[in-house]
Motif scaffolding. Structure first.
Motif, PDB file in Angstrom:
ATOM      1  N   THR A   1       0.873  -1.176   0.000  1.00 27.12           N
ATOM      2  CA  THR A   1       0.000   0.000   0.000  1.00 27.12           C
ATOM      3  C   THR A   1       0.910   1.225   0.000  1.00 27.12           C
ATOM      4  O   THR A   1       2.122   1.105   0.134  1.00 27.12           O
ATOM      5  CB  THR A   1      -0.906   0.034   1.237  1.00 27.12           C
TER       6      THR A   1
ATOM      7  N   LYS B   1      -7.377   3.949   4.176  1.00 27.94           N
ATOM      8  CA  LYS B   1      -6.316   2.990   4.531  1.00 27.94           C
ATOM      9  C   LYS B   1      -6.888   1.580   4.632  1.00 27.94           C
ATOM     10  O   LYS B   1      -6.280   0.613   4.169  1.00 27.94           O
ATOM     11  CB  LYS B   1      -5.680   3.390   5.865  1.00 27.94           C
TER      12      LYS B   1
ATOM     13  N   LEU C   1      -6.083  -1.694   2.286  1.00 34.61           N
ATOM     14  CA  LEU C   1      -5.688  -2.969   2.880  1.00 34.61           C
ATOM     15  C   LEU C   1      -6.590  -4.099   2.362  1.00 34.61           C
ATOM     16  O   LEU C   1      -6.114  -5.164   1.973  1.00 34.61           O
ATOM     17  CB  LEU C   1      -5.771  -2.848   4.407  1.00 34.61           C
TER      18      LEU C   1
ATOM     19  N   LEU D   1       3.288  -2.266   4.033  1.00 32.48           N
ATOM     20  CA  LEU D   1       2.424  -1.128   4.350  1.00 32.48           C
ATOM     21  C   LEU D   1       3.294   0.113   4.547  1.00 32.48           C
ATOM     22  O   LEU D   1       4.122   0.148   5.456  1.00 32.48           O
ATOM     23  CB  LEU D   1       1.626  -1.396   5.633  1.00 32.48           C
TER      24      LEU D   1
ATOM     25  N   PRO E   1       0.840   3.074   7.415  1.00 36.59           N
ATOM     26  CA  PRO E   1      -0.608   2.813   7.509  1.00 36.59           C
ATOM     27  C   PRO E   1      -1.342   3.757   8.450  1.00 36.59           C
ATOM     28  O   PRO E   1      -2.569   3.861   8.381  1.00 36.59           O
ATOM     29  CB  PRO E   1      -0.672   1.375   8.027  1.00 36.59           C
TER      30      PRO E   1
ATOM     31  N   ILE F   1      -4.672  -5.490  11.318  1.00 36.88           N
ATOM     32  CA  ILE F   1      -3.379  -6.035  10.884  1.00 36.88           C
ATOM     33  C   ILE F   1      -3.024  -7.257  11.740  1.00 36.88           C
ATOM     34  O   ILE F   1      -2.565  -8.283  11.228  1.00 36.88           O
ATOM     35  CB  ILE F   1      -2.270  -4.960  10.982  1.00 36.88           C
TER      36      ILE F   1
END
Lengths: 299, 252
Positions: B82, B157, B161, B174, B177, B193
């Motif tokens: 991301t 965000k 994800l 990430l 994040p 997560i």
């Protein structure tokens, strides 16, 4: 009057097909094709040349579709390492080079003398005097096919991927999509439609020369997409008709305002068309019709 | 070891962004990468994800040398990322953002898209089921038809994800994040997560929010001026003199 309407309709339809091609490439895919008229011209010349070399009209047209698709794919490959603004320059360069080539390579294209005697499809079966009407029918059929195919593409996962790569190619890349291959396919598919539009141009006039092709064709296509709404095929159709209706309809103002003479009216017409386009963009800044979005929770 | 960089370096003109950096991401772990601005963290992630090709060194993923593999090919192997600044696709709805990430969708080919055969329809059906499941998990299903650009920073965000998860990845990188996320949602992102970790996904995280790093990451790499300074647990690195000097001194 009928023949005038038929002639105008034929031109609208050809412009609409070119507009749909640009809508796929730029509207959905974000690929700026400033050289649109070059691909259109290539389509007209391939079709015209094949035709005068003796190929049946539909075969000549098929040749034009395939060759313009290939040329489009090749042009998009040239821009592998170039960012998007440069694609606009490369395509414009391609179009101008092609126009010069066609203007001067007389052994192949007869240069500025042009190519006369292009045979329309089904000409042998059409009674005398109905040639233009029959051509219009064929052009409408082509438009319907192109529209149906492009509308299906726009609503498919392919179309979704295309919109995504327009928004942010880096994201598409991190999601495992090969953006280069996607763009190649998109340019080729748009090129195929431009091959159709160019062929129809050659069939309609039955005579082509380099002066018939210029950046104004590109400009009309961009106008249709911007006014119609980027990404919307329906919008492009409506806009193509609107632009031509404004251009042609204003001819009849002379009946309403007899005080104006011809040259005054000619100047006023362009002014009115410009004002009309600006008004559309003020009241509908995103164009007439919104592009397709999935609606899941409603269904 | 699921992902590793061996002595990677990259120069942009005369500027050395990263030099001889070696990092290893253990399978099933959440590995943190911290360091002051300009330390080379984002460059490292760009090399690992295939956006930047290193001038030296190698990247290994599941034992395979992927140094010269383009980003989309890495994503297909289960390695995705991301971005620091959310890159939601505003021209797509929230649901479309997820459907887009369906791996190997037959409807994304020109032929499959045009004729929409049974395989393409089945893939689309399955993708919708998967996407709905993910969106319901993070509470975004009610926004499925909204434009992705209408989401808040934290929701974006989560969307990113979820979009990455549609790939069924083994390793997600990430990049910050927690950046631009309100403090309440940071906890939600962190919880998500951790749940994903328990489901077997490995993570690499670049982050400036030390609370998040302390809560999630082990081990942690500290980068400074384009080099790896050291590696260790949060306690170990926050006690280290060199780290405090390079970085944490400015925070504590």
């Amino acid at each position: 009057m009928i023949s005038y309407l038929i002639a105008t309709s034929a031109l609208v339809i050809i412009a609409a097909i070119a507009g749909l091609a640009l809508n796929l490439q730029w509207g959905l895919g974000g690929l700026v094709n400033f050289g649109l008229f070059g691909f259109y011209m290539l389509g007209a010349y391939v079709c015209g040349l094949f035709s005068v070399w003796g190929a049946p009209p539909l075969v000549a047209m098929a040749g034009a579709i395939v060759l313009v698709a290939l040329a489009s794919a090749a042009t998009s490959l040239i821009s592998i390492r170039l960012s998007e603004d440069y694609l606009a320059i490369v395509t414009l360069g391609f179009a101008e080079c092609l126009k010069l080539f066609i203007s001067y390579e007389e052994w192949l294209t007869r240069g500025t003398l042009g190519i006369p005697g292009i045979v329309r499809p089904f000409a042998a079966y059409v009674p005398q005097g109905y040639g233009d009407a029959a051509f219009l029918g064929f052009a409408v059929l082509c438009l319907v096919v192109v529209f149906a195919v492009f509308e299906r593409v726009a609503r498919s996962p392919f179309g979704r991927l295309l919109r995504a790569s327009r928004e942010d190619p880096a994201v598409a890349d991190t999601l495992g999509k090969n953006v280069l291959v996607l763009r190649l396919k998109t340019f080729a598919l748009g090129g195929a439609a431009l091959g159709i539009a160019g062929s129809l141009h050659a069939f309609y006039y039955t005579y082509i020369d380099p002066t018939q092709f210029g950046t104004i064709i590109t400009a009309y296509a961009f106008m249709a997409v911007v006014i119609g709404g980027r990404g919307s095929n329906v919008g492009v159709l409506i806009a193509s008709f609107t632009v031509i209706a404004l251009l042609e309809g204003s001819r009849f103002l002379i009946d309403v305002f007899p005080v104006l003479d011809g040259s005054q009216l000619a100047a006023l017409r362009l002014f009115l068309v410009g004002a009309g386009l600006v008004a559309i963009l003020i009241f509908k800044p995103d164009g007439l019709v919104r592009e397709y979005r999935l609606r899941a929770t409603r269904s | 070891m699921v992902l590793a960089a061996h002595g990677v370096g990259v120069r942009f003109g005369g500027f050395t962004a990263l030099q001889d950096a070696s990092v290893a991401f253990r399978r099933g772990a959440i590995t943190g990468v911290v360091g002051p601005n300009g330390a080379g963290k984002s460059t490292l992630f760009n090399i690992l994800s295939g956006r930047v090709r290193p001038t030296s060194g190698a990247v290994l993923y599941k034992g395979e040398d992927i140094t010269r593999l383009p980003g989309h090919a890495r994503a297909r192997r289960g390695l995705t990322r991301t971005f620091q600044i959310s890159r939601e696709l505003g021209g797509l709805t929230v649901l479309e953002n997820l459907l887009l990430a369906t791996p190997g969708h037959p409807g994304e080919g020109l032929v499959g898209g045009l004729f929409g055969g049974r395989a393409a329809r089945a893939a689309e059906e399955q993708a919708r089921v998967d996407a709905r499941g993910l969106l319901e998990r993070v509470g975004l299903w009610r926004l499925a038809d909204a434009s992705a650009s209408a989401l808040s920073g934290g929701q974006k965000k989560l969307l990113e994800l979820c979009r990455a998860l549609m790939l069924r990845p083994e390793m997600i990188l990430l990049d910050e994040p927690a950046a631009g996320v309100n403090p309440v949602l940071i906890g939600e992102v962190a919880d998500f997560i951790r749940v994903l970790q328990s489901e077997g996904v490995s993570f690499g995280i670049v982050e400036h929010n030390m609370d998040l790093i302390a809560a999630l990451c082990d081990p942690i790499y500290v980068l400074a001026e384009g080099r790896v300074l050291l590696e260790g647990s949060f306690e170990a690195i926050s006690a280290n003199e060199a780290v405090i000097e390079a970085y944490l001194g400015g925070v504590h």
